[in-house]
Write an enzyme that holds these catalytic residues in place. Sequence first.
Site, PDB file in Angstrom:
ATOM      1  N   ASP A 649       0.694  -1.179   0.019  1.00 31.20           N
ATOM      2  CA  ASP A 649      -0.016  -0.054   0.063  1.00 31.20           C
ATOM      3  C   ASP A 649       0.864   1.246   0.029  1.00 31.20           C
ATOM      4  OD1 ASP A 649      -2.278   1.524  -0.107  1.00 31.20           O
ATOM      5  OD2 ASP A 649      -2.824   1.294   2.013  1.00 31.20           O
ATOM      6  N   GLU A 687       1.483   6.274  -7.160  1.00 32.75           N
ATOM      7  CA  GLU A 687       0.890   5.238  -6.376  1.00 32.75           C
ATOM      8  C   GLU A 687       1.885   3.956  -6.629  1.00 32.75           C
ATOM      9  OE1 GLU A 687      -0.806   5.236  -4.012  1.00 32.75           O
ATOM     10  OE2 GLU A 687      -2.123   7.091  -4.117  1.00 32.75           O
ATOM     11  N   ASP A 719      -2.955  -2.704  -2.664  1.00 36.12           N
ATOM     12  CA  ASP A 719      -3.954  -1.778  -2.143  1.00 36.12           C
ATOM     13  C   ASP A 719      -3.665  -0.505  -2.883  1.00 36.12           C
ATOM     14  OD1 ASP A 719      -6.224  -0.826  -1.245  1.00 36.12           O
ATOM     15  OD2 ASP A 719      -5.734  -1.494   0.902  1.00 36.12           O
ATOM     16  N   HIS A 854      -0.556  -0.506   5.160  1.00 39.21           N
ATOM     17  CA  HIS A 854      -1.046   0.941   5.270  1.00 39.21           C
ATOM     18  C   HIS A 854      -0.499   1.295   6.510  1.00 39.21           C
ATOM     19  CE1 HIS A 854      -3.820   4.322   5.495  1.00 39.21           C
ATOM     20  NE2 HIS A 854      -4.247   3.829   6.393  1.00 39.21           N
TER      21      HIS A 854
END
Length: 879
Positions: A649, A687, A719, A854
């Site tokens: 993530d 990302e 993710d 995360h």
Amino acid sequence: MSGRARGRARGRARGQSEEQARRPGEPSQQVQQQQQQQMPSAAAPAPVPAAGPPTASGRASYRGGAKEARPGMATGSGDVPEEQLAALRIGTGDTKGVGRSRADYRYSEPCTRPAHISDKRGTAGGQLPLLTNYFRLESSPDWHLYQYHVDFNPVVDSKKMRMGLLMSHENLIGKTRAFDGQILYLPHKLQETVTEVYSTTKRDNTQIRITITLTNELPPTSPQVIQVFNIIFRRVLAMIDMQQIGRNYFNPSLSVAIPQHKLQVMPGFITSILKYEQDTLLCADISHKILRSDTVLDIMYDMYNQAGDRFYDECIKKFVGSIVLTRYNNKTYRCDDIDWEKRPSHTFKLRNGDEITYAQYYEKSYGIKVNDVNQPLLVSRPKKKDIRMGRTEPIYLLPELCALTGLSDEVRADFNVMKDVGAHTRVAPDGRTKTLQGFINQINTNQQVRAEMGGWKLKFSDNLVSLNSRILPQEKIVQKGDCALSYRQEDADWSRDMRGKQLITAVNLQDWVIIFTRRNSAQAQDLVQTLSRVGPPMGMRINGPVVCELPDDRNDTYLKALKEYVTPTTQLALCVLPTNRKDRYDAIKKLCCVDHPVPSQCVVQRTLSKKQMLMSVATKIAIQLNCKLGGEVWALEIPLKGLMVVGVDTYHDSAKKGRSVGGVIASLNQSLTRYYSRCTFQHSMQELLDGLKVCMKGALEKYHEVNNALPERIIVFRDGVGDGQLPAVVEHEVPQLMECIRKAGGTQYNPKVAMVVVKKRINTRFFAKHGPNLANPPPGTVIDTVVTKPEWYDFFLVSQSVRQGTVTPTHYNVIWDTSGLKPDHMQRLAYKLCHLYYNWPGTIRVPAPCQYAHKLAFLVGQSIHKDPSLALCDRLYFL
């Protein structure tokens, strides 16, 4: 608290002003002198493209500085074959016809479904009928859309003029059409493949030859047709008085006021038409726009009366970076700066070169009289896409005509405000389906809409789409000695049954430090005593700590104590903080994760203030401490041998604009309860993870060190990827992953690999029948038909229990698969992993490795801003 909510609570960096405070709108003495000499030109306000010089030369400039906020405390092998990658790249739509020009190409969604997955439907679990927030778009079986390319000779530059010239031949093309100035779509076929007609311009009576050439006959499944369907639907929404604000559509006339908080809730819908397994479906979900009922200028005056000398600093913190809505045209803009020198009496140039003041423009264009002629102007600078479209100057907005959207950090921290807002935005399944049914009924019964849709020979179904789902079997959760925890699958919570049972792997806390201020001495002592009582039943022996009492709560005092009392043998440092100040929390975490690596725990004094809750709080803290020391809490049965699961993530770094932090978490044992963690930094707000190879190399080496073998299967759960980034992930991250695996294991290493994209932000909802009413589907519900995509190997999973509102499922898309797992196995594995997040005794929305990734990326991006020490990489120190 979720990671996103915690990010909002902690805040972002804001600027600091060096000017002395003035009344809002009052120019400085220097500017007053400048205004007597000349009136500077300016860029146009929101409705008109900007022209002229940027900002006044005398204004102050504000840039990033520190803002104090809450920290929020925790209570196959080898290179990928080119032909395989080519099969996953974006393809063009169906073509049938003649004369296709280069400009006519449209692109479809990426096809990522592995060739060997002929049937992605699973079979495990009991059947459960559901309704979903989709409506079928109905058409005749032989329905086609006809695409024409339109040329003008002589060439006509104005799009508006081209449309007018073509529409003069309505008797030929009909009333139902879609034309963008070059490409014409019709629901019927013209008699000739190439049709020539002539029109005359009104201005100079020039005769224009218009050539209409058939280029495509498109079936309903074509990507171009889907694009036209969405264009038609935007017209339909306008016909029922919906107004576009941002990307979604809202009905301002139905806004609900919350006067006690000066807020308004504007209802609307998020809609999209796409091709799914068998049908073209309209997805519609309820959306809400939160607005301030007072204007930005009203807030400025309130702040001036309260802030005094800090007025300018407070305004910059409050407004810069926020999104404002201009009520006169319902458009949203990002406030990038405040020009304290510019006024509504200043002029700007219109497109035709004429100069006009801002006040005159709004009165002439919108009939709005500007009341405060001394207010400063908000600045919205052009984005990259605006610059590409030709707008290079900033837009200036009048605070009097702008309203703040969304909720500020202070508002989100107010329980009463969130409770009152949630009463309007948190909609249960029954209320949601009733609203959606009313929405589609309004569309299908509106005469103007029926005429438009009838011209295209289309119609929306009257009822929500129904489908069959499956409920996966309840997972067996065990602690030490194969002690199974009993819980109801519908609740997905086993916190009560954990009481008094030993953890799978308990780590004794023998050498640790507790640091607190003098005024928090009583709470710290109570915490130590309670920890010593709750630890033994869980299998943890918690000795007395080294006690450090501080004379004050300054950051330097905490850091000095940590450096003095933390030794190489110290297992853990626990800090009791009087308040949740972000700068102090960040300083402690940076020291404990980078400079002097040691697992650390921060507890806010308020968390320990309620005596009746202290036992429960201490139990949760003890479990968290055990995880940070490398222990394990509970486990599930994982039948796959030699399996490594990886979570990836990203989180944007709050300290450095344009930089993202990627967290990578990899399992180290058979039960998937121990993890290795690394992070990597990515620039340009991307990302995608260029540093994935480094992280995976370290994970494989650590796995080999623990197990004396490399994993036989590697399943990566990725993710934070939007649908538009899927091709880049396939072409960018999968090759890195495969190259890393090949180099780590040598030419003979050939593990089975799968990459699964996990998506939480989706608009799909499911509703289960519960007697005469509708309810949320229970945890373990899997949907892999009807609303999935034929070009994807995907499924939806409801893994958590929701007591308020409507549950949001999680979407899983397997974009690469050589794992040899059947769809049933992939779905069961995803559901099992949702049980293994140790910060919550229940199931969560995403697999535990994703949530751990995360948490790591969030900690580094919000507090540390550097690579954590590798000495902590085999422990969950970031919980």
